[in-house]
Design a protein around this motif. Structure first.
Motif, PDB file in Angstrom:
ATOM      1  N   LEU A  73       0.837  -1.205   0.000  1.00 37.14           N
ATOM      2  CA  LEU A  73       0.000   0.000   0.000  1.00 37.14           C
ATOM      3  C   LEU A  73       0.869   1.251   0.000  1.00 37.14           C
ATOM      4  O   LEU A  73       0.599   2.209  -0.734  1.00 37.14           O
ATOM      5  CB  LEU A  73      -0.930   0.013   1.214  1.00 37.14           C
ATOM      6  CG  LEU A  73      -2.059  -1.014   1.272  1.00 37.14           C
ATOM      7  CD1 LEU A  73      -2.978  -0.713   2.453  1.00 37.14           C
ATOM      8  CD2 LEU A  73      -2.870  -1.044  -0.004  1.00 37.14           C
ATOM      9  N   ASN A  74       1.910   1.264   0.829  1.00 37.39           N
ATOM     10  CA  ASN A  74       2.795   2.434   0.872  1.00 37.39           C
ATOM     11  C   ASN A  74       3.459   2.681  -0.479  1.00 37.39           C
ATOM     12  O   ASN A  74       3.679   3.827  -0.875  1.00 37.39           O
ATOM     13  CB  ASN A  74       3.866   2.242   1.955  1.00 37.39           C
ATOM     14  CG  ASN A  74       3.276   2.241   3.360  1.00 37.39           C
ATOM     15  OD1 ASN A  74       2.170   2.719   3.581  1.00 37.39           O
ATOM     16  ND2 ASN A  74       4.022   1.693   4.308  1.00 37.39           N
ATOM     17  N   ASP A  75       3.763   1.598  -1.198  1.00 39.35           N
ATOM     18  CA  ASP A  75       4.371   1.727  -2.524  1.00 39.35           C
ATOM     19  C   ASP A  75       3.387   2.256  -3.562  1.00 39.35           C
ATOM     20  O   ASP A  75       3.784   2.630  -4.665  1.00 39.35           O
ATOM     21  CB  ASP A  75       4.913   0.372  -2.994  1.00 39.35           C
ATOM     22  CG  ASP A  75       6.211  -0.013  -2.306  1.00 39.35           C
ATOM     23  OD1 ASP A  75       6.849   0.872  -1.691  1.00 39.35           O
ATOM     24  OD2 ASP A  75       6.589  -1.202  -2.379  1.00 39.35           O
ATOM     25  N   MET A  76       2.089   2.276  -3.205  1.00 39.24           N
ATOM     26  CA  MET A  76       1.074   2.777  -4.146  1.00 39.24           C
ATOM     27  C   MET A  76       1.030   4.299  -4.219  1.00 39.24           C
ATOM     28  O   MET A  76       0.351   4.851  -5.084  1.00 39.24           O
ATOM     29  CB  MET A  76      -0.308   2.254  -3.741  1.00 39.24           C
ATOM     30  CG  MET A  76      -0.515   0.779  -3.960  1.00 39.24           C
ATOM     31  SD  MET A  76      -2.165   0.270  -3.389  1.00 39.24           S
ATOM     32  CE  MET A  76      -2.126  -1.482  -3.769  1.00 39.24           C
ATOM     33  N   VAL A  77       1.718   4.984  -3.318  1.00 38.90           N
ATOM     34  CA  VAL A  77       1.718   6.452  -3.355  1.00 38.90           C
ATOM     35  C   VAL A  77       2.201   6.902  -4.739  1.00 38.90           C
ATOM     36  O   VAL A  77       3.240   6.471  -5.230  1.00 38.90           O
ATOM     37  CB  VAL A  77       2.621   7.044  -2.258  1.00 38.90           C
ATOM     38  CG1 VAL A  77       2.753   8.561  -2.436  1.00 38.90           C
ATOM     39  CG2 VAL A  77       2.050   6.725  -0.876  1.00 38.90           C
ATOM     40  N   GLY A  78       1.399   7.773  -5.368  1.00 38.51           N
ATOM     41  CA  GLY A  78       1.734   8.245  -6.702  1.00 38.51           C
ATOM     42  C   GLY A  78       1.156   7.391  -7.815  1.00 38.51           C
ATOM     43  O   GLY A  78       1.372   7.679  -8.994  1.00 38.51           O
TER      44      GLY A  78
END
Length: 219
Positions: A101-106
């Protein structure tokens, strides 16, 4: 990075009509583009951070991984929540880690057959939530697993069991808008320097306005 076809599933949906009101568990909900989850405090502009001067598109909804929250609480020896509603996030997923989920930023994210989101920033826990849940050190212990803030680009009804996955080729890091958050906002409290702690001080005029808007949630 997990992409479309390699994502998770919507496990629960929560809304609250206003700040500090109990979270309501739903099996389906209507996502309104640029507004929020129908019936939720941020769609109704009754949330703690609903004031117009806090311009942040990611306030539409929050997304969190139940798997990672539960695993981290177990590892840290924390008493489990009675429900994921205790964290006051809107969409709870399984099959996707907090790291994913954190890697989904952007990136843009598809939820179910219709809804499309843009992930603006990580969601971090607050001291008020730590106090309300009676979980000492919650902020530091759950810092990396508390989800992400999203803008609703395309609305529609989402339901428990719907797929949740990153849409390939949608990475636009410059589009991510964290709002009025200083850089130190995203640093774990226990790791902030004295100068970073100082930068987190809320100006008196802003604090006064927030207290007027939401005297319960902003204490």
């Amino acid at each position: 990075m997990q992409v479309a076809g390699d994502g998770g599933r919507l496990d629960a949906i929560y809304i609250a009509p206003k700040s500090a009101a109990p979270m309501q568990l739903l099996t389906s909900a209507n996502l309104i583009p640029g507004v929020g989850v129908e019936g939720d405090r941020y769609a109704l502009r009754t949330g703690t951070y609903s004031a117009k001067f806090i311009g942040e598109p990611g306030k539409n909804l929050t997304l969190v991984s139940a798997d990672s929250v539960e695993a981290t609480m177990s590892t840290e020896g924390m008493e489990p929540f009675e429900s994921m509603g205790a964290l006051r996030r809107n969409l709870v997923v399984r099959g996707l880690t907090a790291e994913a989920l954190n890697d989904m930023v952007g990136h843009e994210v598809q939820v179910g057959p219709e809804a499309r989101l843009f992930v603006h920033r990580r969601t971090v826990p607050c001291k008020y939530r730590e106090a309300q849940t009676k979980r000492p050190m919650l902020m530091n212990k759950l810092w990396d697993v508390c989800g992400v803030n999203c803008e609703i680009l395309t609305g529609g009804v989402v339901s428990v069991g719907d797929s949740v996955a990153v849409i390939p080729n949608t990475h636009q890091p410059k589009r991510a808008n964290p709002g009025m958050k200083p850089p130190a906002f995203f640093i774990k409290p226990s790791e902030r320097t004295a100068e970073q702690q100082k930068s987190m001080t809320i100006p008196p005029i802003v604090a006064a306005i927030m207290c007027l808007v939401d005297p319960v949630g902003f204490q």
